[in-house]
Design a protein around this motif. Sequence first.
Motif, PDB file in Angstrom:
ATOM      1  N   PRO A   2       0.811  -1.226   0.000  1.00  0.00           N
ATOM      2  CA  PRO A   2       0.000   0.000   0.000  1.00  0.00           C
ATOM      3  C   PRO A   2       0.841   1.272   0.000  1.00  0.00           C
ATOM      4  O   PRO A   2       1.963   1.294   0.492  1.00  0.00           O
ATOM      5  N   ARG A   3       0.240   2.301  -0.555  1.00  0.00           N
ATOM      6  CA  ARG A   3       0.859   3.631  -0.588  1.00  0.00           C
ATOM      7  C   ARG A   3       0.090   4.526   0.375  1.00  0.00           C
ATOM      8  O   ARG A   3      -1.127   4.523   0.381  1.00  0.00           O
ATOM      9  N   TYR A   4       0.813   5.295   1.173  1.00  0.00           N
ATOM     10  CA  TYR A   4       0.205   6.180   2.157  1.00  0.00           C
ATOM     11  C   TYR A   4       0.640   7.613   1.879  1.00  0.00           C
ATOM     12  O   TYR A   4       1.803   7.880   1.612  1.00  0.00           O
ATOM     13  N   GLU A   5      -0.317   8.518   1.945  1.00  0.00           N
ATOM     14  CA  GLU A   5      -0.055   9.926   1.666  1.00  0.00           C
ATOM     15  C   GLU A   5       0.095  10.684   2.988  1.00  0.00           C
ATOM     16  O   GLU A   5      -0.682  10.478   3.921  1.00  0.00           O
ATOM     17  N   PHE A   6       1.101  11.533   3.038  1.00  0.00           N
ATOM     18  CA  PHE A   6       1.400  12.317   4.233  1.00  0.00           C
ATOM     19  C   PHE A   6       1.494  13.791   3.862  1.00  0.00           C
ATOM     20  O   PHE A   6       1.774  14.138   2.715  1.00  0.00           O
ATOM     21  N   ARG A   7       1.292  14.657   4.859  1.00  0.00           N
ATOM     22  CA  ARG A   7       1.497  16.094   4.677  1.00  0.00           C
ATOM     23  C   ARG A   7       2.348  16.597   5.829  1.00  0.00           C
ATOM     24  O   ARG A   7       2.112  16.264   6.980  1.00  0.00           O
ATOM     25  N   CYS A  11       6.059  22.608   6.427  1.00  0.00           N
ATOM     26  CA  CYS A  11       6.229  23.273   5.128  1.00  0.00           C
ATOM     27  C   CYS A  11       5.066  23.049   4.160  1.00  0.00           C
ATOM     28  O   CYS A  11       5.038  23.631   3.083  1.00  0.00           O
ATOM     29  N   GLY A  12       4.112  22.168   4.512  1.00  0.00           N
ATOM     30  CA  GLY A  12       2.948  21.945   3.662  1.00  0.00           C
ATOM     31  C   GLY A  12       3.156  20.961   2.524  1.00  0.00           C
ATOM     32  O   GLY A  12       2.248  20.734   1.733  1.00  0.00           O
ATOM     33  N   THR A  13       4.328  20.360   2.431  1.00  0.00           N
ATOM     34  CA  THR A  13       4.607  19.394   1.376  1.00  0.00           C
ATOM     35  C   THR A  13       3.754  18.139   1.562  1.00  0.00           C
ATOM     36  O   THR A  13       3.611  17.642   2.672  1.00  0.00           O
ATOM     37  N   THR A  14       3.168  17.647   0.472  1.00  0.00           N
ATOM     38  CA  THR A  14       2.447  16.387   0.477  1.00  0.00           C
ATOM     39  C   THR A  14       3.315  15.359  -0.226  1.00  0.00           C
ATOM     40  O   THR A  14       3.860  15.628  -1.297  1.00  0.00           O
ATOM     41  N   PHE A  15       3.464  14.180   0.385  1.00  0.00           N
ATOM     42  CA  PHE A  15       4.316  13.143  -0.195  1.00  0.00           C
ATOM     43  C   PHE A  15       3.707  11.780   0.065  1.00  0.00           C
ATOM     44  O   PHE A  15       2.827  11.610   0.893  1.00  0.00           O
ATOM     45  N   VAL A  16       4.174  10.794  -0.694  1.00  0.00           N
ATOM     46  CA  VAL A  16       3.645   9.428  -0.629  1.00  0.00           C
ATOM     47  C   VAL A  16       4.766   8.486  -0.224  1.00  0.00           C
ATOM     48  O   VAL A  16       5.898   8.630  -0.683  1.00  0.00           O
ATOM     49  N   GLU A  17       4.433   7.533   0.636  1.00  0.00           N
ATOM     50  CA  GLU A  17       5.376   6.475   1.014  1.00  0.00           C
ATOM     51  C   GLU A  17       4.717   5.128   0.789  1.00  0.00           C
ATOM     52  O   GLU A  17       3.541   4.953   1.084  1.00  0.00           O
ATOM     53  N   THR A  18       5.475   4.188   0.262  1.00  0.00           N
ATOM     54  CA  THR A  18       5.023   2.809   0.103  1.00  0.00           C
ATOM     55  C   THR A  18       5.623   2.011   1.241  1.00  0.00           C
ATOM     56  O   THR A  18       6.836   2.030   1.445  1.00  0.00           O
ATOM     57  N   ARG A  19       4.733   1.353   1.996  1.00  0.00           N
ATOM     58  CA  ARG A  19       5.196   0.590   3.153  1.00  0.00           C
ATOM     59  C   ARG A  19       4.212  -0.515   3.459  1.00  0.00           C
ATOM     60  O   ARG A  19       3.061  -0.443   3.045  1.00  0.00           O
ATOM     61  N   PRO A  20       4.629  -1.530   4.210  1.00  0.00           N
ATOM     62  CA  PRO A  20       3.695  -2.598   4.567  1.00  0.00           C
ATOM     63  C   PRO A  20       2.576  -2.071   5.458  1.00  0.00           C
ATOM     64  O   PRO A  20       2.748  -1.081   6.179  1.00  0.00           O
ATOM     65  N   ALA A  28       6.431   9.381   9.540  1.00  0.00           N
ATOM     66  CA  ALA A  28       7.129   9.563   8.267  1.00  0.00           C
ATOM     67  C   ALA A  28       7.811  10.921   8.273  1.00  0.00           C
ATOM     68  O   ALA A  28       7.204  11.918   8.679  1.00  0.00           O
ATOM     69  N   ALA A  29       9.041  10.958   7.834  1.00  0.00           N
ATOM     70  CA  ALA A  29       9.774  12.221   7.757  1.00  0.00           C
ATOM     71  C   ALA A  29       9.509  12.885   6.416  1.00  0.00           C
ATOM     72  O   ALA A  29       9.473  12.228   5.378  1.00  0.00           O
ATOM     73  N   CYS A  30       9.319  14.182   6.445  1.00  0.00           N
ATOM     74  CA  CYS A  30       9.131  14.996   5.236  1.00  0.00           C
ATOM     75  C   CYS A  30      10.413  14.910   4.385  1.00  0.00           C
ATOM     76  O   CYS A  30      11.513  14.824   4.932  1.00  0.00           O
ATOM     77  N   PRO A  31      10.286  14.945   3.055  1.00  0.00           N
ATOM     78  CA  PRO A  31      11.482  14.945   2.199  1.00  0.00           C
ATOM     79  C   PRO A  31      12.427  16.115   2.503  1.00  0.00           C
ATOM     80  O   PRO A  31      13.624  16.025   2.252  1.00  0.00           O
ATOM     81  N   ALA A  32      11.891  17.199   3.082  1.00  0.00           N
ATOM     82  CA  ALA A  32      12.727  18.347   3.438  1.00  0.00           C
ATOM     83  C   ALA A  32      13.367  18.182   4.817  1.00  0.00           C
ATOM     84  O   ALA A  32      14.073  19.070   5.287  1.00  0.00           O
ATOM     85  N   ARG A  39      -0.576  11.659   8.517  1.00  0.00           N
ATOM     86  CA  ARG A  39      -1.047  10.810   7.413  1.00  0.00           C
ATOM     87  C   ARG A  39      -2.416  11.292   6.973  1.00  0.00           C
ATOM     88  O   ARG A  39      -3.293  11.568   7.787  1.00  0.00           O
ATOM     89  N   LEU A  40      -2.621  11.384   5.669  1.00  0.00           N
ATOM     90  CA  LEU A  40      -3.873  11.854   5.104  1.00  0.00           C
ATOM     91  C   LEU A  40      -4.790  10.690   4.768  1.00  0.00           C
ATOM     92  O   LEU A  40      -4.326   9.591   4.484  1.00  0.00           O
ATOM     93  N   LEU A  41      -6.069  10.956   4.787  1.00  0.00           N
ATOM     94  CA  LEU A  41      -7.044   9.983   4.323  1.00  0.00           C
ATOM     95  C   LEU A  41      -6.972   9.983   2.813  1.00  0.00           C
ATOM     96  O   LEU A  41      -7.176  11.004   2.171  1.00  0.00           O
ATOM     97  N   SER A  42      -6.667   8.855   2.243  1.00  0.00           N
ATOM     98  CA  SER A  42      -6.471   8.770   0.803  1.00  0.00           C
ATOM     99  C   SER A  42      -7.543   7.896   0.180  1.00  0.00           C
ATOM    100  O   SER A  42      -7.890   6.847   0.715  1.00  0.00           O
ATOM    101  N   LEU A  43      -8.059   8.325  -0.940  1.00  0.00           N
ATOM    102  CA  LEU A  43      -9.033   7.545  -1.681  1.00  0.00           C
ATOM    103  C   LEU A  43      -8.406   6.997  -2.955  1.00  0.00           C
ATOM    104  O   LEU A  43      -9.063   6.813  -3.958  1.00  0.00           O
TER     105      LEU A  43
END
Length: 67
Positions: A2-7, A11-20, A28-32, A39-43
Amino acid sequence: MPRYEFRCRACGTTFVETRPMIASSDPAACPAGHSDTVRLLSLGGVTGRAQAPAPGGGGCCGGGCCG
């Protein structure tokens, strides 16, 4: 996997991580480099379009087979 979306709250950056799934609630650490993320609710798994209700005359089954 699964892929999980984070904000990032810093800094407001939205990013995705693939994890079990077992690690879905791990931080999850921001790329910055910021650590204040949420973690965001993702559809992402929902696709397609909503369909309009079937035309019919009402009744318990759309008016087609009720007497």
